[in-house]
Motif scaffolding. Structure first.
Motif, PDB file in Angstrom:
ATOM      1  N   SER A 168      68.970   2.357 109.346  1.00  0.00           N
ATOM      2  CA  SER A 168      70.086   3.161 109.250  1.00  0.00           C
ATOM      3  C   SER A 168      71.116   1.503 109.877  1.00  0.00           C
ATOM      4  N   ARG A 172      74.120  -1.097 108.831  1.00  0.00           N
ATOM      5  CA  ARG A 172      75.518  -0.690 109.527  1.00  0.00           C
ATOM      6  C   ARG A 172      75.834  -2.047 110.463  1.00  0.00           C
ATOM      7  N   ARG A 184      79.986  -4.769  99.828  1.00  0.00           N
ATOM      8  CA  ARG A 184      80.076  -3.031 100.306  1.00  0.00           C
ATOM      9  C   ARG A 184      78.590  -2.235 100.501  1.00  0.00           C
ATOM     10  N   ASN A 186      76.094   0.068 102.005  1.00  0.00           N
ATOM     11  CA  ASN A 186      76.499   2.203 102.640  1.00  0.00           C
ATOM     12  C   ASN A 186      74.691   2.411 102.748  1.00  0.00           C
ATOM     13  N   LEU A 216      79.509   6.171  95.845  1.00  0.00           N
ATOM     14  CA  LEU A 216      79.210   5.570  96.731  1.00  0.00           C
ATOM     15  C   LEU A 216      79.705   4.078  96.046  1.00  0.00           C
ATOM     16  N   VAL A 224      84.636   3.367 101.251  1.00  0.00           N
ATOM     17  CA  VAL A 224      83.528   3.298 102.351  1.00  0.00           C
ATOM     18  C   VAL A 224      82.426   2.393 102.384  1.00  0.00           C
ATOM     19  N   HIS A 227      78.317   3.175 106.104  1.00  0.00           N
ATOM     20  CA  HIS A 227      78.132   5.323 106.583  1.00  0.00           C
ATOM     21  C   HIS A 227      76.601   5.073 105.867  1.00  0.00           C
ATOM     22  N   ASP A 228      76.123   6.055 106.740  1.00  0.00           N
ATOM     23  CA  ASP A 228      74.949   6.667 105.731  1.00  0.00           C
ATOM     24  C   ASP A 228      75.393   8.145 106.412  1.00  0.00           C
ATOM     25  N   MET A 229      75.554   8.392 105.099  1.00  0.00           N
ATOM     26  CA  MET A 229      75.616   9.709 104.663  1.00  0.00           C
ATOM     27  C   MET A 229      74.613  10.781 104.596  1.00  0.00           C
TER      28      MET A 229
END
Length: 237
Positions: A168, A172, A184, A186, A216, A224, A227-229
């Motif tokens: 994670s 980021r 991008r 994520n 995503l 977006v 993020h760590d959804m």
């Protein structure tokens, strides 16, 4: 089939079943050309057949990010680009559960193997995916972490939780480094039992995870980044 991802090449790396298979099928249904990568050629062939039987475009490359090291990462990216001329989207779903032991009882070899699959293997995949995407000036990457990495509730799974928490953080950091270059990045963090029926334990099904990954990676999620959804009905913090 939809044309939402028409003209885009997607690499789904990790395995030929479960979330990887559901995601590959979901991308193909939306018009993408899909390359699936994993250690089991028979499982990969099954995923490719599902997609082709439905009228989609797919191929496979055998690559074990846990045991194959950098060579596996290089091979899966190189073969994707060689066959299709591009790599627009990558979903890195490599996951090694690791030992079910308290922290002091984890053997060094088990610790190393868990981090090799969940962290080092994904880092190597990103390293080569990013090199290609940076040269093109565009791309999307989604990595699979785990919501338990944030909560610490995964008692007996310290190596797994540590590796996913590190992933994670890596996601980021990479997101901040590469967004200015048009890429991008994520992560998703599914809860437990994403093979179960919806609502049984709060975990998402493989198909629900797949739909989140597809979103995503879509233009609809162009805002977006980093993020760590969490894909779990339970509270994380």
């Amino acid at each position: 089939m939809s044309a939402r991802f028409a003209g885009r090449v997607v690499l789904v790396a990790g395995a030929g079943t479960g979330v990887c298979r559901a995601t590959a099928v979901a991308f193909a249904r939306e018009g993408a050309t899909v390359m699936v990568a994993g250690p089991d050629p028979d499982e990969l062939a099954g995923t490719v057949k599902l997609i082709r039987d439905a009228g989609g475009a797919a191929d496979s490359v055998t690559a074990d990010l846990t045991r194959g090291g950098s060579d596996a990462a290089v091979r899966m990216v190189a073969e994707t680009v060689e066959r299709y001329g591009a790599l627009d989207i990558a979903f890195n779903n490599a996951t090694v559960t690791g030992p079910n032991r308290h922290v002091a009882d984890i053997q060094e070899a088990d610790w190393a193997q868990t981090l090799a699959g969940n962290l080092t293997g994904v880092w190597m995949a990103m390293k080569h995916e990013l090199a290609h995407m940076e040269a093109r000036g565009a791309g999307v990457i989604v990595n699979t972490s785990c919501d338990m990495a944030a909560t610490g509730r995964l008692v007996g799974m310290g190596a797994y939780a540590a590796s996913k928490a590190a992933l994670s953080a890596l996601t980021r950091t990479a997101a901040h480094e590469y967004i200015a270059k048009g890429i991008r990045i994520n992560a998703i963090s599914p809860g437990p039992a994403h093979g179960a029926k919806p609502g049984e334990t709060g975990g998402a099904t493989a198909e629900e995870v797949a739909e989140t990954v597809v979103w995503l990676c879509s233009d609809e999620a162009s805002f977006v980044v980093g993020h760590d959804m969490v894909l779990d009905k339970k509270t994380v913090v």
